[in-house]
Design a protein around this motif. Structure first.
Motif, mmCIF file in Angstrom:
data_model
loop_
_atom_site.group_PDB
_atom_site.id
_atom_site.type_symbol
_atom_site.label_atom_id
_atom_site.label_comp_id
_atom_site.label_asym_id
_atom_site.label_seq_id
_atom_site.Cartn_x
_atom_site.Cartn_y
_atom_site.Cartn_z
ATOM 1 N N LEU A 75 0.831 -1.206 0.000
ATOM 2 C CA LEU A 75 0.000 0.000 0.000
ATOM 3 C C LEU A 75 0.859 1.247 0.000
ATOM 4 N N ASP A 76 1.911 1.254 0.794
ATOM 5 C CA ASP A 76 2.821 2.402 0.829
ATOM 6 C C ASP A 76 3.436 2.645 -0.548
ATOM 7 N N MET A 77 3.854 1.588 -1.234
ATOM 8 C CA MET A 77 4.430 1.737 -2.572
ATOM 9 C C MET A 77 3.413 2.318 -3.550
ATOM 10 N N ARG A 78 2.164 1.843 -3.480
ATOM 11 C CA ARG A 78 1.128 2.354 -4.378
ATOM 12 C C ARG A 78 0.806 3.818 -4.080
ATOM 13 N N LEU A 79 0.760 4.176 -2.810
ATOM 14 C CA LEU A 79 0.453 5.566 -2.454
ATOM 15 C C LEU A 79 1.558 6.515 -2.909
ATOM 16 N N ARG A 80 2.798 6.046 -2.849
ATOM 17 C CA ARG A 80 3.931 6.872 -3.275
ATOM 18 C C ARG A 80 4.208 6.749 -4.766
ATOM 19 N N SER A 81 3.506 5.817 -5.448
ATOM 20 C CA SER A 81 3.760 5.526 -6.867
ATOM 21 C C SER A 81 5.240 5.247 -7.087
ATOM 22 N N SER A 82 5.773 4.353 -6.280
ATOM 23 C CA SER A 82 7.200 4.051 -6.309
ATOM 24 C C SER A 82 7.418 2.544 -6.272
ATOM 25 N N ALA A 83 8.486 2.092 -6.899
ATOM 26 C CA ALA A 83 8.867 0.681 -6.849
ATOM 27 C C ALA A 83 9.814 0.422 -5.685
ATOM 28 N N HIS A 84 10.230 1.467 -5.001
ATOM 29 C CA HIS A 84 11.140 1.340 -3.862
ATOM 30 C C HIS A 84 10.363 0.887 -2.625
ATOM 31 N N THR A 85 10.867 -0.158 -1.967
ATOM 32 C CA THR A 85 10.198 -0.647 -0.756
ATOM 33 C C THR A 85 10.894 -0.111 0.488
ATOM 34 N N GLN A 86 10.138 -0.055 1.569
ATOM 35 C CA GLN A 86 10.659 0.305 2.882
ATOM 36 C C GLN A 86 10.370 -0.850 3.827
ATOM 37 N N SER A 87 10.944 -0.794 5.004
ATOM 38 C CA SER A 87 10.599 -1.803 6.014
ATOM 39 C C SER A 87 9.117 -1.669 6.335
ATOM 40 N N TRP A 88 8.504 -2.738 6.824
ATOM 41 C CA TRP A 88 7.066 -2.702 7.110
ATOM 42 C C TRP A 88 6.735 -1.590 8.099
ATOM 43 N N TYR A 89 7.605 -1.372 9.093
ATOM 44 C CA TYR A 89 7.341 -0.366 10.119
ATOM 45 C C TYR A 89 7.304 1.033 9.499
ATOM 46 N N ARG A 90 8.324 1.353 8.697
ATOM 47 C CA ARG A 90 8.369 2.673 8.049
ATOM 48 C C ARG A 90 7.222 2.834 7.059
ATOM 49 N N ALA A 91 6.913 1.746 6.338
ATOM 50 C CA ALA A 91 5.822 1.801 5.357
ATOM 51 C C ALA A 91 4.496 2.083 6.056
ATOM 52 N N LEU A 92 4.232 1.385 7.153
ATOM 53 C CA LEU A 92 2.975 1.572 7.874
ATOM 54 C C LEU A 92 2.882 2.980 8.443
ATOM 55 N N LYS A 93 3.970 3.483 8.999
ATOM 56 C CA LYS A 93 3.983 4.842 9.557
ATOM 57 C C LYS A 93 3.800 5.908 8.469
ATOM 58 N N ALA A 94 4.207 5.584 7.222
ATOM 59 C CA ALA A 94 4.121 6.553 6.125
ATOM 60 C C ALA A 94 2.758 6.566 5.442
ATOM 61 N N ILE A 95 1.912 5.603 5.734
ATOM 62 C CA ILE A 95 0.625 5.502 5.033
ATOM 63 C C ILE A 95 -0.263 6.736 5.220
ATOM 64 N N PRO A 96 -0.435 7.294 6.430
ATOM 65 C CA PRO A 96 -1.315 8.471 6.540
ATOM 66 C C PRO A 96 -0.868 9.643 5.665
#
Length: 188
Positions: A75-96
């Motif tokens: 979900l974080d990748m789709r929201l950022r329109s990026s192919a770059h992944t982050q750790s699950w913790y950073r991704a979840l925190k970045a969702i809002p």
């Protein structure tokens, strides 16, 4: 009802809940899934359990935890329109913030709310939802309605992704008088 930031905080930081369903201020819900007590099978002679009979945690809880973490990265990748992944913790925190920037807050809210509710159910903090197998959805006419009869807020919802409940563009939700209409709409 909690905001997207509060739902994410409940999952990763501290479980505080909301006014109607206060949390205990303990560890985040995902951390609780990962730290469930060990399960053991009793040894036949009453001694210690044989090696290999003790999985590290509840397999169902670990499965849900991993699934939510993987979905959060996606979900974080789709929201950022990026192919770059982050750790699950950073991704979840970045969702809002990502949802707000992409103007997809309602979609992110539904997804994170589903994760939040799933974790609460797996941990036993709330009861499971029930399939209303005889009720037809008022919006799509399918037998895809589930509900929960909490004391303070009985409600139901359609799980059909193709269901469109008018203005919201989302599957139908039923509360109050509308829930009563749904229960009267039974298939024979």
């Amino acid at each position: 009802m909690q905001t997207l930031d509060e739902l994410v905080a409940d999952l990763v930081d501290r479980y505080t809940g909301d006014e109607q369903h206060p949390g205990d201020g303990g560890p985040g819900l995902l951390d609780r899934l990962d730290q469930l007590p060990l399960r053991t099978r009793p040894a036949p002679d009453g001694g210690h359990a044989p090696p290999g009979s003790r999985p590290p945690t509840s397999l169902e809880a670990v499965s849900w935890s991993q699934r939510i973490k993987t979905e959060a990265i996606g979900l974080d990748m789709r929201l950022r329109s990026s192919a770059h992944t982050q750790s699950w913790y950073r991704a979840l925190k970045a969702i809002p913030a990502g949802a707000e920037n992409a103007d997809r807050v309602s979609e992110a809210m539904r997804t994170v709310g589903r994760w939040h509710g799933t974790v609460q159910t797996v941990l036993g903090l709330r009861g499971p939802s029930v399939h209303f197998r005889h009720a037809l959805c008022l919006a799509c006419g399918e037998r895809t309605v589930y509900g929960r009869a909490d004391e303070d807020r009985p409600r139901a919802w359609c799980i059909n992704d193709a269901c469109d409940d008018g203005d919201s563009g989302a599957p139908a939700r039923y509360e109050g008088r509308r829930l009563y209409l749904l229960t009267e709409n039974r298939a024979s």
